[in-house]
Design a protein around this motif. Structure first.
Motif, PDB file in Angstrom:
ATOM      1  N   ASP A  71       2.728   9.162   4.598  1.00  0.00           N
ATOM      2  CA  ASP A  71       3.348  10.186   3.751  1.00  0.00           C
ATOM      3  C   ASP A  71       2.566  10.372   2.447  1.00  0.00           C
ATOM      4  O   ASP A  71       2.407  11.505   1.979  1.00  0.00           O
ATOM      5  CB  ASP A  71       4.808   9.839   3.454  1.00  0.00           C
ATOM      6  N   GLY A  72       2.045   9.287   1.897  1.00  0.00           N
ATOM      7  CA  GLY A  72       1.234   9.427   0.685  1.00  0.00           C
ATOM      8  C   GLY A  72      -0.002  10.243   0.971  1.00  0.00           C
ATOM      9  O   GLY A  72      -0.364  11.158   0.227  1.00  0.00           O
ATOM     10  N   ASN A  93       6.876   6.703   6.156  1.00  0.00           N
ATOM     11  CA  ASN A  93       7.630   5.479   5.844  1.00  0.00           C
ATOM     12  C   ASN A  93       8.142   5.503   4.405  1.00  0.00           C
ATOM     13  O   ASN A  93       8.605   4.507   3.881  1.00  0.00           O
ATOM     14  CB  ASN A  93       6.815   4.221   6.154  1.00  0.00           C
ATOM     15  N   GLN A  94       7.985   6.668   3.786  1.00  0.00           N
ATOM     16  CA  GLN A  94       8.651   6.979   2.515  1.00  0.00           C
ATOM     17  C   GLN A  94       8.137   6.203   1.310  1.00  0.00           C
ATOM     18  O   GLN A  94       8.848   6.056   0.319  1.00  0.00           O
ATOM     19  CB  GLN A  94      10.165   6.833   2.656  1.00  0.00           C
ATOM     20  N   ALA A  95       6.905   5.728   1.382  1.00  0.00           N
ATOM     21  CA  ALA A  95       6.257   5.122   0.206  1.00  0.00           C
ATOM     22  C   ALA A  95       4.802   4.811   0.542  1.00  0.00           C
ATOM     23  O   ALA A  95       4.395   4.883   1.700  1.00  0.00           O
ATOM     24  CB  ALA A  95       6.973   3.840  -0.218  1.00  0.00           C
ATOM     25  N   TYR A  96       4.042   4.471  -0.474  1.00  0.00           N
ATOM     26  CA  TYR A  96       2.691   3.942  -0.291  1.00  0.00           C
ATOM     27  C   TYR A  96       2.873   2.463   0.038  1.00  0.00           C
ATOM     28  O   TYR A  96       2.851   1.605  -0.840  1.00  0.00           O
ATOM     29  CB  TYR A  96       1.872   4.086  -1.566  1.00  0.00           C
ATOM     30  N   GLU A  97       3.071   2.186   1.321  1.00  0.00           N
ATOM     31  CA  GLU A  97       3.454   0.821   1.703  1.00  0.00           C
ATOM     32  C   GLU A  97       2.252  -0.128   1.698  1.00  0.00           C
ATOM     33  O   GLU A  97       2.365  -1.273   1.268  1.00  0.00           O
ATOM     34  CB  GLU A  97       4.110   0.821   3.093  1.00  0.00           C
TER      35      GLU A  97
HETATM   36 MG    MG Z   1       3.709   5.655   3.476  1.00  0.00          MG
END
Ligand code: MG
Ligand code: TPP
Length: 300
Positions: free
Chosen positions: A99-100, A127-131
């Motif tokens: 996503d990022g 995954n809704q973040a810079y994991e």
């Molecule tokens: Mg991500």
């Protein structure tokens, strides 16, 4: 293709370095069961490039490119055009980005490719973040969620911003094919990936991707959380094809609290924040419903 017909083996070998319960690994595995070997893939910096794409342990059993963070769509555009010049237009040119890398860093190249209707398949596992770099918020991180850049201490507990709606941005490009999917609704997922495989032009699929460490959850909860996300309306299943928008699953708008409480990133969330989130969910749903009204007015 029916779920029962999904081949056991695809062009992504199992046994990667992903965290236990990583749904991004599950997405890669299943996408490549559907697409098969006649594919070329590019993956930018992300978890996926680390757990499946570090030499010599590459899981992709197809030509694999790793490029700069913001360049997914332009890299695969170049590959697609080079193949066209060689008369090899039956190969699926795939980009798999986080996503990022899609909603923030890669948005410009993604927008350009959608605008030009490049012959590419772009899958964003959201995954809704810079994991990969330690759980920093992206512009699609959920409202109220903890991350290392949206701490619970300070003026606001967790993320103060509502998530950007990337599929709707791509629909605004009047892109050829835009869809969302979830690892829980697997037949819907298969239908969309298979449809995209057999289409030409710009195709975008965004899949909700549960992340055990980032969501501060347990490794066996991925499929259940994915299901609850869809049931509660937190994650909509939509499909936009040749100007026509459809909702593939009618959410029940129940169970949001249960979904949130299984995740440590929402541990602190207040009743007011949940109400704000519910309003946002309803508003987004209604926005899609309104867009669907255009179907009847379409000039085909
Ligand atoms: Mg991500
Ligand atoms: C130009 C550039 N900036 C920053 C980085 C560092 N970086 C590598 S992976 C990553 C996070 C990617 O986040 P996302 O696209 O959401 O994928 P995820 O890690 O969540 O799978 C970042 C910031 C980089 N490689 N290149």
């Amino acid at each position: 293709m029916k779920l029962e017909e999904l081949p056991d083996e695809g062009a992504y070998t199992p046994g990667d370095n992903a965290c236990a319960g990583c749904m991004a690994a599950n997405i890669a595995l299943n996408v490549m069961r559907i697409l098969g070997k006649n594919t070329i893939v590019s993956v930018p910096p992300s978890c996926m490039s680390v757990f499946g794409g570090t030499f010599p342990n590459i899981n992709w059993d197809v030509p694999y490119f790793h490029m700069q963070f913001s360049n997914t769509a332009s890299t695969i555009t170049g590959i697609s055009r080079a193949l066209k010049a060689q008369g090899k237009e039956d190969i699926v040119v795939l980009g798999m980005a986080g996503d990022g890398g899609s909603a923030d860093m890669g948005l410009q190249t993604l927008s350009g490719a959608a605008h030009r209707n490049e012959n590419i398949l772009y899958i964003c596992y959201n995954n809704q973040a810079y994991e990969n770099t330690g759980i920093q918020a992206s512009s699609v991180s959920p409202y109220g969620a903890w991350s290392t850049t949206t701490p619970v201490t300070g003026d606001f507990a967790g993320n103060e911003y509502m998530p950007k709606d990337l599929p709707r941005i791509l629909i605004a490009h009047d892109a050829k094919f835009v869809a969302t999917a979830s690892t829980s609704h697997i037949q819907d997922f298969i239908n969309k990936v298979e449809k995209a495989k057999n289409m030409k032009g710009f195709r975008y699929i965004e899949v909700l991707s549960v992340c055990t460490p980032g969501w501060r959850t347990e490794s066996h909860l991925g499929p259940q959380l994915a299901k609850e996300a869809v049931e509660s309306g937190y994650w909509l299943l939509i499909e936009f094809e040749n100007g026509e928008l459809n909702l593939n699953y009618e959410p029940k708008f129940t169970g949001l609290e249960d979904f949130l409480m299984k995740q440590g990133r929402f541990k602190h969330i207040s009743a007011e924040q949940i109400e704000e989130m519910k309003k946002h969910i309803k508003r987004r749903y209604q926005t899609y419903k309104n867009l669907m009204m255009n179907n009847e007015n379409n000039c085909k």
